[in-house]
Design an enzyme around this catalytic site. Structure first.
Site, PDB file in Angstrom:
ATOM      1  N   SER A  70       0.793  -1.237   0.000  1.00 54.33           N
ATOM      2  CA  SER A  70       0.000   0.000   0.000  1.00 54.33           C
ATOM      3  C   SER A  70       0.820   1.279   0.000  1.00 54.33           C
ATOM      4  O   SER A  70       0.243   2.369  -0.102  1.00 54.33           O
ATOM      5  CB  SER A  70      -0.948   0.001   1.207  1.00 54.33           C
ATOM      6  OG  SER A  70      -2.051  -0.844   0.965  1.00 54.33           O
ATOM      7  N   LYS A  73       0.061   3.643  -2.738  1.00 58.57           N
ATOM      8  CA  LYS A  73      -1.013   4.644  -2.676  1.00 58.57           C
ATOM      9  C   LYS A  73      -0.467   6.066  -2.619  1.00 58.57           C
ATOM     10  O   LYS A  73      -1.210   7.016  -2.889  1.00 58.57           O
ATOM     11  CB  LYS A  73      -1.909   4.377  -1.476  1.00 58.57           C
ATOM     12  CG  LYS A  73      -2.750   3.101  -1.585  1.00 58.57           C
ATOM     13  CD  LYS A  73      -3.670   2.948  -0.391  1.00 58.57           C
ATOM     14  CE  LYS A  73      -4.626   1.774  -0.538  1.00 58.57           C
ATOM     15  NZ  LYS A  73      -3.993   0.475  -0.286  1.00 58.57           N
ATOM     16  N   SER A 134      -5.754   3.394   4.607  1.00 60.27           N
ATOM     17  CA  SER A 134      -5.310   2.572   3.487  1.00 60.27           C
ATOM     18  C   SER A 134      -6.451   1.821   2.808  1.00 60.27           C
ATOM     19  O   SER A 134      -6.303   0.659   2.419  1.00 60.27           O
ATOM     20  CB  SER A 134      -4.248   1.571   3.969  1.00 60.27           C
ATOM     21  OG  SER A 134      -3.466   1.112   2.902  1.00 60.27           O
TER      22      SER A 134
END
Length: 435
Positions: A70, A73, A134
């Site tokens: 993640s 991101k 997240s």
């Protein structure tokens, strides 16, 4: 003495000399090289960077492409901010939940805010869900909103990575989820995971907070509420446990992004500021949720304990030996040159660092305005190399612009005419006298 005994002694002597030569060569090759701290990090790769200078304070396997999970991101965050800036979308735009986002919301063990069909949420709400907790479902919905589809958005991610100088990065999903675990939305590709090096993650993090500093106002939120006041309200803590009130709190931390998949293990790109010094740390492949923060703390402790920013020049002052710059066609022949901002350099605490200023002036022609950029002064530590920096251009940018300390008007034609005559005879005289 027996021949075999002589042979053994000669062989032993030869090996001793060989070992000595090898050791001496190694010492010579490393002479003058600054030894890196042994932080004994339990991670696959790591890097620590001072933001304003781009100086790398510590690194371990920084250029190996690894799954970032993640932490991907951060690129989605960057592109959302960019789309808002370019007025392609607005923070208050309502985005209806798509079938793809709904599918991601139902995936087991996937972080999210459980988006439902029939709902609509603002871009800002979805961004907060992505940046703070997240949320994979919020992330893919934003990707679709900006680019029409996730594959189109991933192409944007890879293009931006190239623009930012991320040389060891390849995205296949916007969220960091494995490309072959998305059910009917799985991507057919040989690469199943996003790949990004620790250096590239630091480059991306620095670009995000440099170009869109408001991103930190969201990344530092310790606890997040989604659908506030509604029956299906969700309250979650930030996955960054180093923020105030969470169980790995570290003074000065205000970002940035965690990551975890089976392949990536546990990752964290953090940033912290103390005084006027901000650092970015990256830890990839740690063994547990807690361990990624324990290893990050080692990096941050090392950076703040061993380095400081030192002022070389105040704002609005000349550089010694370069107080003026020549000007063509002006009432004055020169213009005062002063710094446009304070010049700071990164120094190691307890050791004297020597910095030599390098000044370059533009070719100047009147008229000039006060505070107009006329050159640049850079301060680079003696013996520094491009590899000591996050990106090669950081070394070249180690300084500030020089600006005109006053206005210079264009000279009248009669002034310039007589000046040229005087210069003509001066040159003749110099050639005759040899001066």
């Amino acid at each position: 003495m027996k021949p075999r005994t002589w042979t053994k002694r000669l062989t032993g002597l030869f090996l001793s000399v060989a070992v000595f030569i090898t050791a001496w060569g190694s010492m010579t090759a490393n002479a003058g090289a600054a030894p890196q701290a042994d932080l004994q990090l339990a991670a696959s790769s790591a890097i620590l960077v001072e933001v304003s200078t781009g100086k790398v304070l510590y690194s371990s396997n920084p250029d190996q492409p690894l799954p970032p999970a993640s932490m991907s991101k951060m690129m989605t965050e960057y592109l959302v901010h960019e789309a808002v800036k370019q007025k392609k979308i607005n923070w208050d735009d309502k985005v209806p939940v798509s079938e793809y986002a709904f599918y991601i919301a139902k995936m087991p063990d996937s972080s999210g805010v459980y988006l439902n069909m029939g709902e609509s949420h603002t871009v800002k709400e979805l961004y907060k869900a992505m940046a703070v907790v997240s949320a994979n479902d919020a992330t893919v919905l934003l990707a679709e909103r900006i680019a029409g589809s996730e594959p189109n958005f991933v192409a944007m991610m890879n293009k931006k990575a190239q623009e930012l100088g991320m040389k060891n990065t390849k995205f296949v999903t916007s969220s960091g989820l494995p490309a072959d675990e998305l059910g009917p939305y799985s991507v057919q590709t040989d690469q199943k995971e996003n790949l990004m090096s620790a250096r590239d993650s630091a480059i991306l993090a620095r670009a995000l907070i440099r170009d869109f500093p408001e991103a930190l106002e969201i990344s530092k939120i310790p606890r997040f509420t989604f659908r506030a006041g509604m029956p299906n309200e969700i309250k979650k803590p930030n996955y960054n446990w180093m923020l105030p009130g969470l169980n790995q709190f570290y003074e000065g931390v205000d970002g940035l992004k965690t990551g975890h998949t089976d392949a990536a293990r546990y990752c964290f790109t953090g940033t912290a500021i103390r005084g006027d010094m901000r650092v970015i740390s990256v830890v990839m492949g740690a063994g547990s949720e807690t361990k990624r923060f324990v290893e990050t703390k080692k990096l941050l402790d090392y950076g703040f304990s061993n380095y400081k920013l030192t002022k070389q020049l105040d704002k609005g002052v000349p550089v010694k030996g370069f107080e003026t710059a020549p000007v063509k066609n002006g009432v004055e022949l020169t213009v005062p040159a002063v710094t446009s901002n304070t010049v700071m350099t990164l120094t190691k605490i307890g050791s004297e660092s020597k910095f030599t200023p390098t000044v370059t002036f533009q070719e100047l022609t009147a008229p000039l305005k006060k505070d107009q950029v006329i050159g640049k002064v850079t301060f680079v530590e003696e013996g520094a190399k491009e590899t000591d920096y996050l990106q090669p251009e950081d070394m070249a940018k180690a300084g500030v612009d020089l600006v005109a300390g006053q206005e210079v008007e264009e000279g009248s034609w009669i002034r310039l005419f007589f000046r040229s005559i005087i210069q003509f005879f001066s040159n003749i005289f110099s050639s005759l006298t040899g001066k």
